[in-house]
Design a protein around this motif. Structure first.
Motif, PDB file in Angstrom:
ATOM      1  N   ARG A  63      -4.410   4.658  -5.167  1.00 23.43           N
ATOM      2  CA  ARG A  63      -4.404   6.009  -4.593  1.00 23.43           C
ATOM      3  C   ARG A  63      -3.194   6.791  -5.087  1.00 23.43           C
ATOM      4  N   ALA A  64      -2.108   6.082  -5.336  1.00 20.95           N
ATOM      5  CA  ALA A  64      -0.868   6.688  -5.813  1.00 20.95           C
ATOM      6  C   ALA A  64      -0.029   5.593  -6.461  1.00 20.95           C
ATOM      7  N   TRP A  65       1.002   6.004  -7.151  1.00 20.84           N
ATOM      8  CA  TRP A  65       1.983   5.077  -7.706  1.00 20.84           C
ATOM      9  C   TRP A  65       3.200   5.160  -6.811  1.00 20.84           C
ATOM     10  N   VAL A  66       3.637   4.043  -6.264  1.00 19.77           N
ATOM     11  CA  VAL A  66       4.787   4.025  -5.355  1.00 19.77           C
ATOM     12  C   VAL A  66       5.771   2.959  -5.799  1.00 19.77           C
ATOM     13  N   GLY A  67       7.018   3.152  -5.414  1.00 22.97           N
ATOM     14  CA  GLY A  67       8.033   2.174  -5.781  1.00 22.97           C
ATOM     15  C   GLY A  67       9.392   2.584  -5.276  1.00 22.97           C
ATOM     16  N   ALA A  68      10.407   2.009  -5.884  1.00 18.77           N
ATOM     17  CA  ALA A  68      11.783   2.280  -5.472  1.00 18.77           C
ATOM     18  C   ALA A  68      12.670   2.342  -6.699  1.00 18.77           C
ATOM     19  N   GLY A  69      13.701   3.144  -6.570  1.00 15.92           N
ATOM     20  CA  GLY A  69      14.687   3.257  -7.623  1.00 15.92           C
ATOM     21  C   GLY A  69      16.080   3.122  -7.025  1.00 15.92           C
ATOM     22  N   ARG A  70      16.962   2.511  -7.764  1.00 17.49           N
ATOM     23  CA  ARG A  70      18.342   2.331  -7.298  1.00 17.49           C
ATOM     24  C   ARG A  70      19.228   3.365  -7.976  1.00 17.49           C
TER      25      ARG A  70
END
Length: 188
Positions: free
Chosen positions: A88-95
């Motif tokens: 449905r979407a691209w999700v993640g995390a960045g530092r």
């Protein structure tokens, strides 16, 4: 008896082979343009201090094909930024880089559509290569003093000491009540 000649065999072979070649093979159709070029949604959480983590969300515009890959670039984010596809979407995390100074930095999301499902009705059975979509957002890096807890309250060590003391008081109170109940039973 049927008399087969070379021309009738070739004609039959051509009549069977040509439709298979034209309609039976699916390949990549190269599409010229997306229905909604350069549109979509890119979001970056924050603010965060240097070394902190921010949430990232990328979504294509309705009507465009779902991206097959998304890359993120920013002068404030480390290179190990990871995004995953939820369909449905691209999700993640960045530092945030530990060397980042407080301020606002650009974040660029590049949505790639290589071997994506075609959006045109006539090409639905094929895969298409569309041009990349570039979305821009911003991330705010806060100063270290802005993200630390205020000087009010006992802090972690003080809270731990208060918790240990409260646990000891509660244990003594329960022990006293149980001792009193035991003495009453033996007296009666």
């Amino acid at each position: 008896m049927i008399n087969f000649t070379r021309s009738s065999i070739r004609g039959c072979l051509a009549a069977v082979t040509v439709p298979l070649v034209l309609f039976g093979l699916s390949g990549v159709a190269h599409a010229d343009e997306l229905p909604f070029p350069q549109q979509g949604y890119g979001s970056v959480g924050g603010p965060a201090a240097p070394g902190g983590v921010v949430n990232l969300t990328v979504k294509e515009h309705p009507g465009n094909p779902h991206p097959t890959a998304v890359t993120v670039s920013s002068p404030a984010l480390t290179d190990d930024t990871a995004l995953g596809d939820t369909k449905r979407a691209w999700v993640g995390a960045g530092r945030i880089k530990k060397t980042a100074k407080p301020g606002t930095y650009p974040v660029t999301f590049t949505l790639r559509h290589e071997n994506a499902d075609c959006v045109a009705e006539k090409d639905r059975d094929y895969l298409c290569d569309y041009p990349a979509v570039v979305l821009r957002s911003e991330v705010t890096v806060s100063g270290a003093e802005e993200t630390t807890a205020s000087g009010e309250g006992p802090g972690f060590d003080g809270g731990l000491a208060i918790g240990i003391a409260a646990g000891a008081v509660a244990t003594l109170a329960v022990g006293g009540v149980l001792l009193r109940l035991r003495r009453r039973r033996t007296d009666s």
